[in-house]
Design a protein around this motif. Sequence first.
Motif, mmCIF file in Angstrom:
data_model
loop_
_atom_site.group_PDB
_atom_site.id
_atom_site.type_symbol
_atom_site.label_atom_id
_atom_site.label_comp_id
_atom_site.label_asym_id
_atom_site.label_seq_id
_atom_site.Cartn_x
_atom_site.Cartn_y
_atom_site.Cartn_z
ATOM 1 N N GLY A 8 4.331 5.689 4.206
ATOM 2 C CA GLY A 8 4.053 7.071 4.566
ATOM 3 C C GLY A 8 2.664 7.507 4.147
ATOM 4 N N VAL A 9 1.815 6.548 3.782
ATOM 5 C CA VAL A 9 0.450 6.817 3.340
ATOM 6 C C VAL A 9 -0.493 6.035 4.251
ATOM 7 N N THR A 10 -1.653 6.600 4.552
ATOM 8 C CA THR A 10 -2.603 5.924 5.436
ATOM 9 C C THR A 10 -3.203 4.697 4.755
ATOM 10 N N GLN A 11 -3.730 3.805 5.568
ATOM 11 C CA GLN A 11 -4.366 2.607 5.033
ATOM 12 C C GLN A 11 -5.585 2.984 4.189
ATOM 13 N N GLY A 12 -6.309 4.016 4.596
ATOM 14 C CA GLY A 12 -7.456 4.476 3.812
ATOM 15 C C GLY A 12 -7.042 4.965 2.433
ATOM 16 N N ALA A 13 -5.930 5.692 2.372
ATOM 17 C CA ALA A 13 -5.432 6.183 1.086
ATOM 18 C C ALA A 13 -4.986 5.020 0.202
ATOM 19 N N ILE A 14 -4.313 4.051 0.807
ATOM 20 C CA ILE A 14 -3.885 2.864 0.048
ATOM 21 C C ILE A 14 -5.108 2.154 -0.519
ATOM 22 N N SER A 15 -6.158 2.040 0.288
ATOM 23 C CA SER A 15 -7.386 1.390 -0.179
ATOM 24 C C SER A 15 -7.999 2.137 -1.359
ATOM 25 N N GLN A 16 -7.967 3.459 -1.328
ATOM 26 C CA GLN A 16 -8.490 4.246 -2.450
ATOM 27 C C GLN A 16 -7.648 4.037 -3.708
ATOM 28 N N HIS A 17 -6.342 3.981 -3.537
ATOM 29 C CA HIS A 17 -5.469 3.730 -4.686
ATOM 30 C C HIS A 17 -5.727 2.331 -5.251
ATOM 31 N N LEU A 18 -5.926 1.371 -4.378
ATOM 32 C CA LEU A 18 -6.219 0.011 -4.839
ATOM 33 C C LEU A 18 -7.542 -0.040 -5.595
ATOM 34 N N LYS A 19 -8.509 0.728 -5.142
ATOM 35 C CA LYS A 19 -9.799 0.786 -5.828
ATOM 36 C C LYS A 19 -9.611 1.281 -7.261
ATOM 37 N N SER A 20 -8.816 2.325 -7.437
ATOM 38 C CA SER A 20 -8.545 2.852 -8.784
ATOM 39 C C SER A 20 -7.800 1.836 -9.636
ATOM 40 N N LEU A 21 -6.829 1.158 -9.041
ATOM 41 C CA LEU A 21 -6.065 0.152 -9.784
ATOM 42 C C LEU A 21 -6.949 -1.029 -10.182
ATOM 43 N N LYS A 22 -7.877 -1.409 -9.303
ATOM 44 C CA LYS A 22 -8.811 -2.492 -9.628
ATOM 45 C C LYS A 22 -9.748 -2.066 -10.755
#
Length: 109
Positions: A42-56
């Motif tokens: 339910g989240v856009t791919q762009g949002a997932i990418s931003q979350h992954l950036k924070s997790l990285k």
Amino acid sequence: MIEATEISSVMRALADPTRRAVYERIVSAQEITVVELTRGSGVTQGAISQHLKSLKQARLVTERPEGRNVYYRAEPEGLVPLLDWMSHYGLFWQERFDSLRTLLKEIDP
């Protein structure tokens, strides 16, 4: 004691409920792509990418590029600052509870 910036980075990364859900999905999979993380979230791919950036940045996940895909996996060592912090304060509170228990026994024999 652990460095404040490390624990702040981990806590900040895990404070967001959506990011925490992304992290939990990564933990439950051996490796997972952004497409797989996006599917059904339910989240856009762009949002997932931003979350992954924070997790990285918090060193909670690592990535492995392979062809056109990038695979993400949890990095257990990234949780060490959080575990150290919890251990430190766990001992702090245990000592306080032990003191309180002793005091209560002295007051009410």
